[in-house]
Design an enzyme around this catalytic site. Structure first.
Site, mmCIF file in Angstrom:
data_model
loop_
_atom_site.group_PDB
_atom_site.id
_atom_site.type_symbol
_atom_site.label_atom_id
_atom_site.label_comp_id
_atom_site.label_asym_id
_atom_site.label_seq_id
_atom_site.Cartn_x
_atom_site.Cartn_y
_atom_site.Cartn_z
ATOM 1 N N ARG A 75 -0.229 -22.329 4.812
ATOM 2 C CA ARG A 75 -0.946 -22.496 3.545
ATOM 3 C C ARG A 75 -1.605 -21.161 3.172
ATOM 4 O O ARG A 75 -2.819 -20.987 3.314
ATOM 5 C CB ARG A 75 -1.986 -23.619 3.683
ATOM 6 C CG ARG A 75 -1.365 -25.018 3.777
ATOM 7 C CD ARG A 75 -0.882 -25.481 2.417
ATOM 8 N NE ARG A 75 -0.185 -26.754 2.449
ATOM 9 C CZ ARG A 75 -0.740 -27.932 2.192
ATOM 10 N NH1 ARG A 75 -2.022 -28.020 1.938
ATOM 11 N NH2 ARG A 75 -0.008 -29.025 2.196
ATOM 12 N N GLN A 130 2.833 -20.203 -1.464
ATOM 13 C CA GLN A 130 2.570 -21.394 -2.280
ATOM 14 C C GLN A 130 3.827 -21.900 -2.978
ATOM 15 O O GLN A 130 4.049 -23.108 -3.084
ATOM 16 C CB GLN A 130 1.483 -21.097 -3.312
ATOM 17 C CG GLN A 130 0.087 -21.013 -2.722
ATOM 18 C CD GLN A 130 -0.972 -20.726 -3.777
ATOM 19 O OE1 GLN A 130 -0.658 -20.333 -4.901
ATOM 20 N NE2 GLN A 130 -2.230 -20.913 -3.420
ATOM 21 N N ASP A 171 6.039 -24.184 -0.701
ATOM 22 C CA ASP A 171 5.346 -25.281 -0.018
ATOM 23 C C ASP A 171 5.872 -26.639 -0.472
ATOM 24 O O ASP A 171 5.478 -27.156 -1.514
ATOM 25 C CB ASP A 171 3.846 -25.157 -0.290
ATOM 26 C CG ASP A 171 3.010 -26.161 0.489
ATOM 27 O OD1 ASP A 171 3.596 -27.016 1.186
ATOM 28 O OD2 ASP A 171 1.777 -26.100 0.389
ATOM 29 N N SER A 223 3.139 -29.549 -0.871
ATOM 30 C CA SER A 223 2.359 -29.560 -2.107
ATOM 31 C C SER A 223 3.183 -30.088 -3.275
ATOM 32 O O SER A 223 2.716 -30.922 -4.052
ATOM 33 C CB SER A 223 1.839 -28.156 -2.423
ATOM 34 O OG SER A 223 0.858 -27.764 -1.483
ATOM 35 N N TYR A 238 -6.384 -28.435 5.560
ATOM 36 C CA TYR A 238 -6.442 -29.862 5.846
ATOM 37 C C TYR A 238 -7.818 -30.235 6.386
ATOM 38 O O TYR A 238 -8.567 -29.396 6.875
ATOM 39 C CB TYR A 238 -5.387 -30.250 6.888
ATOM 40 C CG TYR A 238 -3.973 -30.145 6.397
ATOM 41 C CD1 TYR A 238 -3.403 -31.162 5.648
ATOM 42 C CD2 TYR A 238 -3.198 -29.025 6.675
ATOM 43 C CE1 TYR A 238 -2.100 -31.073 5.190
ATOM 44 C CE2 TYR A 238 -1.888 -28.921 6.217
ATOM 45 C CZ TYR A 238 -1.350 -29.958 5.487
ATOM 46 O OH TYR A 238 -0.052 -29.857 5.041
#
Length: 374
Positions: free
Chosen positions: A121, A126, A129, A132, A229
């Protein structure tokens, strides 16, 4: 460099790991792309569209023959990967903690397995990912599923016959899925509240027009784990949160739970006793049901009723929006491979930060530190 796109084998999986859009982009990089016939049909991508994009469409054996990279949504059966080049990459969501035996089989087969759900992360990753992109759709779909099960309207309606009150929606867990659930419920006109163990999410909840519900003044409120998280809470915090949630649940019409801890069973957020306090006709959607569930009594793949409350436990929620989920997933894979594409080598070359994080197997061995340590 041959990239193979296989048809998914898992029950109920309707997504595909490449779309005609990403096939064109891979061809532009100089790769040869082969797609298994029917791979995209369930996601509304016809074989002809892949052919037009420059891919060769054929049976599984022809697709995998000599493949250097195999793309999938879920990890395929290792026995079904015959014909790929020695040391070929398998790039997919591989569920390494839940399917350790399959990971061992990839190693034995000489496959270099890359688990996309272990992507760090970090800012530069990004766009790669998959968690996500897929969670975003899960949060949206969870609200629609709740609306389908809820026997009343979401928005407040003022009519000549009287006023219909807005539905009260409570989102538990404010990650990507939770934030999208808040936004979607708000767009439908509900009164929305949300909670998370991470205090940093308070501003995000407020920015979406929802009411934050937080435990105050108790050790453990930060709740920040690794990689964005949530981590484990102190016993004092857990007790205070349970009391706060119990009082709030009794007033809610719809609850959506999204809490997950990587590599571990989903935390229990709602007990059977708490369900009993909710009004008949209320709905709870458990997005963590496949990892053990946030809600006591939730059953993966079923909608059940307990104490007059409907508990929705759909499996593989992103696959219920197969076309969009596939488009986002495929872009994640393309962004990953293209970022590391070496023009001189004619193939992607990974760096240590991301390569070491997602690589499960190499040269016949399981090499990921999280699996070796386990």
């Amino acid at each position: 460099m041959k990239i193979a796109v296989v048809r998914e084998q898992a029950d109920g999986e309707r997504r595909v790991a490449a779309t005609p859009e990403t096939v064109r982009k891979f061809v532009a990089l100089g790769a040869t792309v082969a797609v298994e016939a029917g791979a995209g049909v369930a996601a509304s991508f016809a074989d002809a569209a892949y052919t037009e994009a420059g891919a060769a469409v054929g049976d599984r054996a022809a697709t995998l023959a000599g493949a250097d990279i195999v793309l999938g949504v879920q990890g395929p059966d290792p026995a079904s990967l015959g014909g790929i080049a020695p040391g070929a990459w398998l790039v997919a969501g591989l569920n390494p903690f839940g399917e350790r035996a399959r990971v061992d089989a990839y190693a034995a087969a000489g496959v270099e397995a890359l688990a996309m759900e272990l992507m760090p992360r970090i800012t530069r990753a990004q766009s790669m990912d998959i968690l996500s992109s897929q969670s975003n759709l899960s949060g949206y779909k969870a609200v629609l599923d709740a609306a389908a099960e809820y026997g009343r309207a979401f928005p407040m309606m003022m009519t000549a016959a009287g006023t219909v009150s807005a539905a009260k929606v409570f989102v538990m867990g404010v990650g990507v899925a939770g934030l999208q659930a808040i936004a979607t419920a708000r767009r439908l006109g509900a009164q929305v509240s949300a909670t998370d163990v991470r205090s940093a999410t308070r501003e995000q909840i407020l920015s979406l027009g929802a009411k934050p519900i937080f435990v105050e003044g108790v050790v453990g409120i930060e709740g920040e784990g690794s990689g964005g998280y949530a981590g484990e809470m102190s016993p004092e915090y857990q007790a205070a949160q349970a009391e706060l949630v119990s009082n709030h649940l009794a007033k809610q019409d719809i609850v959506i739970t999204t809490a997950l801890i990587p590599g571990r069973p989903a935390p229990r957020l709602i007990s059977d006793a708490q369900l009993q306090t909710m009004r008949p006709g209320s709905v709870v959607v458990d997005l963590a049901v496949e990892q053990g569930g946030n809600v006591e009594g939730a059953i993966a793949g079923e909608v059940v009723e307990r104490h007059g409350v409907r508990i929705v436990g759909h499996r593989n929620v992103p696959s219920r929006l197969a076309a969009d989920a596939s488009a986002l997933f495929a872009r994640n894979l393309y962004n990953f491979l293209s970022t590391f594409w070496d023009k001189q080598a004619g193939r992607p070359v990974l760096d240590e930060e991301i390569g070491d994080a997602i690589r499960l197997t190499k040269d016949g061995e399981v090499v990921n530190p999280r699996l070796v340590a386990g």
